[in-house]
Design a protein around this motif. Structure first.
Motif, PDB file in Angstrom:
ATOM      1  N   THR A   1       0.840  -1.193   0.000  1.00  0.00           N
ATOM      2  CA  THR A   1       0.000   0.000   0.000  1.00  0.00           C
ATOM      3  C   THR A   1       0.881   1.251   0.000  1.00  0.00           C
ATOM      4  O   THR A   1       1.844   1.312   0.763  1.00  0.00           O
ATOM      5  N   PRO A   2       0.568   2.251  -0.816  1.00  0.00           N
ATOM      6  CA  PRO A   2       1.349   3.492  -0.817  1.00  0.00           C
ATOM      7  C   PRO A   2       1.229   4.249   0.506  1.00  0.00           C
ATOM      8  O   PRO A   2       0.150   4.344   1.084  1.00  0.00           O
ATOM      9  N   VAL A   3       2.353   4.776   0.979  1.00  0.00           N
ATOM     10  CA  VAL A   3       2.407   5.600   2.186  1.00  0.00           C
ATOM     11  C   VAL A   3       2.422   7.054   1.737  1.00  0.00           C
ATOM     12  O   VAL A   3       3.318   7.476   1.006  1.00  0.00           O
ATOM     13  N   LEU A   4       1.412   7.825   2.151  1.00  0.00           N
ATOM     14  CA  LEU A   4       1.333   9.237   1.784  1.00  0.00           C
ATOM     15  C   LEU A   4       1.999  10.136   2.825  1.00  0.00           C
ATOM     16  O   LEU A   4       2.563  11.173   2.481  1.00  0.00           O
ATOM     17  N   GLU A   5       1.910   9.731   4.108  1.00  0.00           N
ATOM     18  CA  GLU A   5       2.499  10.505   5.201  1.00  0.00           C
ATOM     19  C   GLU A   5       2.884   9.580   6.321  1.00  0.00           C
ATOM     20  O   GLU A   5       2.212   8.578   6.577  1.00  0.00           O
ATOM     21  N   GLY A   6       3.950   9.935   7.032  1.00  0.00           N
ATOM     22  CA  GLY A   6       4.374   9.167   8.192  1.00  0.00           C
ATOM     23  C   GLY A   6       5.547   8.263   7.880  1.00  0.00           C
ATOM     24  O   GLY A   6       6.010   8.167   6.743  1.00  0.00           O
ATOM     25  N   SER A   7       6.048   7.615   8.917  1.00  0.00           N
ATOM     26  CA  SER A   7       7.159   6.689   8.745  1.00  0.00           C
ATOM     27  C   SER A   7       6.784   5.346   9.359  1.00  0.00           C
ATOM     28  O   SER A   7       6.029   5.288  10.324  1.00  0.00           O
ATOM     29  N   VAL A   8       7.314   4.298   8.773  1.00  0.00           N
ATOM     30  CA  VAL A   8       6.914   2.955   9.195  1.00  0.00           C
ATOM     31  C   VAL A   8       8.087   2.145   9.720  1.00  0.00           C
ATOM     32  O   VAL A   8       9.242   2.424   9.423  1.00  0.00           O
ATOM     33  N   ALA A  41      13.221   4.953   1.419  1.00  0.00           N
ATOM     34  CA  ALA A  41      12.301   5.832   0.688  1.00  0.00           C
ATOM     35  C   ALA A  41      10.929   5.870   1.347  1.00  0.00           C
ATOM     36  O   ALA A  41      10.218   6.876   1.261  1.00  0.00           O
ATOM     37  N   CYS A  42      10.527   4.801   1.983  1.00  0.00           N
ATOM     38  CA  CYS A  42       9.261   4.719   2.728  1.00  0.00           C
ATOM     39  C   CYS A  42       8.063   5.148   1.873  1.00  0.00           C
ATOM     40  O   CYS A  42       7.206   5.892   2.307  1.00  0.00           O
ATOM     41  N   GLU A  43       8.025   4.660   0.629  1.00  0.00           N
ATOM     42  CA  GLU A  43       6.926   5.016  -0.273  1.00  0.00           C
ATOM     43  C   GLU A  43       5.766   4.030  -0.215  1.00  0.00           C
ATOM     44  O   GLU A  43       4.644   4.383  -0.564  1.00  0.00           O
ATOM     45  N   THR A  44       6.046   2.785   0.176  1.00  0.00           N
ATOM     46  CA  THR A  44       4.990   1.774   0.301  1.00  0.00           C
ATOM     47  C   THR A  44       5.231   0.931   1.542  1.00  0.00           C
ATOM     48  O   THR A  44       6.331   0.949   2.115  1.00  0.00           O
ATOM     49  N   MET A  45       4.213   0.204   1.939  1.00  0.00           N
ATOM     50  CA  MET A  45       4.341  -0.709   3.072  1.00  0.00           C
ATOM     51  C   MET A  45       3.447  -1.915   2.860  1.00  0.00           C
ATOM     52  O   MET A  45       2.475  -1.856   2.121  1.00  0.00           O
ATOM     53  N   MET A  46       3.800  -3.017   3.487  1.00  0.00           N
ATOM     54  CA  MET A  46       2.953  -4.205   3.502  1.00  0.00           C
ATOM     55  C   MET A  46       2.093  -4.087   4.755  1.00  0.00           C
ATOM     56  O   MET A  46       2.591  -4.218   5.870  1.00  0.00           O
ATOM     57  N   ILE A  47       0.820  -3.784   4.585  1.00  0.00           N
ATOM     58  CA  ILE A  47      -0.012  -3.473   5.744  1.00  0.00           C
ATOM     59  C   ILE A  47      -0.280  -4.679   6.642  1.00  0.00           C
ATOM     60  O   ILE A  47      -0.758  -4.513   7.754  1.00  0.00           O
ATOM     61  N   CYS A  48       0.080  -5.870   6.192  1.00  0.00           N
ATOM     62  CA  CYS A  48      -0.131  -7.040   7.050  1.00  0.00           C
ATOM     63  C   CYS A  48       0.887  -7.094   8.188  1.00  0.00           C
ATOM     64  O   CYS A  48       0.590  -7.644   9.246  1.00  0.00           O
ATOM     65  N   VAL A  49       2.072  -6.530   7.997  1.00  0.00           N
ATOM     66  CA  VAL A  49       3.105  -6.631   9.038  1.00  0.00           C
ATOM     67  C   VAL A  49       3.730  -5.302   9.452  1.00  0.00           C
ATOM     68  O   VAL A  49       4.329  -5.217  10.516  1.00  0.00           O
ATOM     69  N   PHE A  50       3.637  -4.258   8.649  1.00  0.00           N
ATOM     70  CA  PHE A  50       4.241  -2.971   9.006  1.00  0.00           C
ATOM     71  C   PHE A  50       3.414  -2.276  10.069  1.00  0.00           C
ATOM     72  O   PHE A  50       2.213  -2.486  10.175  1.00  0.00           O
ATOM     73  N   ARG A  51       4.069  -1.433  10.805  1.00  0.00           N
ATOM     74  CA  ARG A  51       3.421  -0.593  11.809  1.00  0.00           C
ATOM     75  C   ARG A  51       3.998   0.810  11.687  1.00  0.00           C
ATOM     76  O   ARG A  51       5.056   1.011  11.118  1.00  0.00           O
ATOM     77  N   ALA A  52       3.307   1.768  12.279  1.00  0.00           N
ATOM     78  CA  ALA A  52       3.867   3.119  12.337  1.00  0.00           C
ATOM     79  C   ALA A  52       5.124   3.079  13.191  1.00  0.00           C
ATOM     80  O   ALA A  52       5.188   2.363  14.198  1.00  0.00           O
ATOM     81  N   ASN A  53       6.115   3.833  12.775  1.00  0.00           N
ATOM     82  CA  ASN A  53       7.338   3.971  13.540  1.00  0.00           C
ATOM     83  C   ASN A  53       6.971   4.523  14.915  1.00  0.00           C
ATOM     84  O   ASN A  53       6.022   5.282  15.051  1.00  0.00           O
ATOM     85  N   GLY A  54       7.737   4.167  15.944  1.00  0.00           N
ATOM     86  CA  GLY A  54       7.456   4.604  17.310  1.00  0.00           C
ATOM     87  C   GLY A  54       7.338   6.109  17.485  1.00  0.00           C
ATOM     88  O   GLY A  54       6.679   6.587  18.397  1.00  0.00           O
ATOM     89  N   THR A  55       7.980   6.877  16.615  1.00  0.00           N
ATOM     90  CA  THR A  55       7.914   8.337  16.707  1.00  0.00           C
ATOM     91  C   THR A  55       6.861   8.936  15.804  1.00  0.00           C
ATOM     92  O   THR A  55       6.689  10.143  15.755  1.00  0.00           O
ATOM     93  N   CYS A  56       6.143   8.089  15.084  1.00  0.00           N
ATOM     94  CA  CYS A  56       5.119   8.553  14.137  1.00  0.00           C
ATOM     95  C   CYS A  56       3.732   8.374  14.769  1.00  0.00           C
ATOM     96  O   CYS A  56       3.284   7.253  14.965  1.00  0.00           O
TER      97      CYS A  56
END
Length: 68
Positions: free
Chosen positions: A25-32, A46-61
């Motif tokens: 899934t494309p990431v529009l804002e935030g860090s993962v 680059a943090c442009e996409t993420m696999m939403i099944c396993v990625f999470r927001a970065n602890g500072t996001c």
């Protein structure tokens, strides 16, 4: 992925382990926090996409904005 499902968004997934890329899934804002085995180090940076099944927001996001 759970948040997207709870929001009523159509979610396509296969492995739920970050290995198939089906839920990319494309990431529009935030860090993962990267937890997949598909993205290269440069793609992770680059943090442009993420696999939403396993990625999470970065602890500072505090919030991720994704392109549904």
């Amino acid at each position: 992925m759970e948040a997207a499902e709870k929001a009523g968004l159509p979610v396509i997934s296969s492995c739920k382990e970050g290995t198939c890329g089906t839920c990319e899934t494309p990431v529009l804002e935030g860090s993962v926090e990267h937890r997949d085995s598909i993205h290269s180090p440069s793609e992770q940076a680059a943090c442009e996409t993420m696999m939403i099944c396993v990625f999470r927001a970065n602890g500072t996001c505090p919030r991720l904005k994704l392109d549904a």
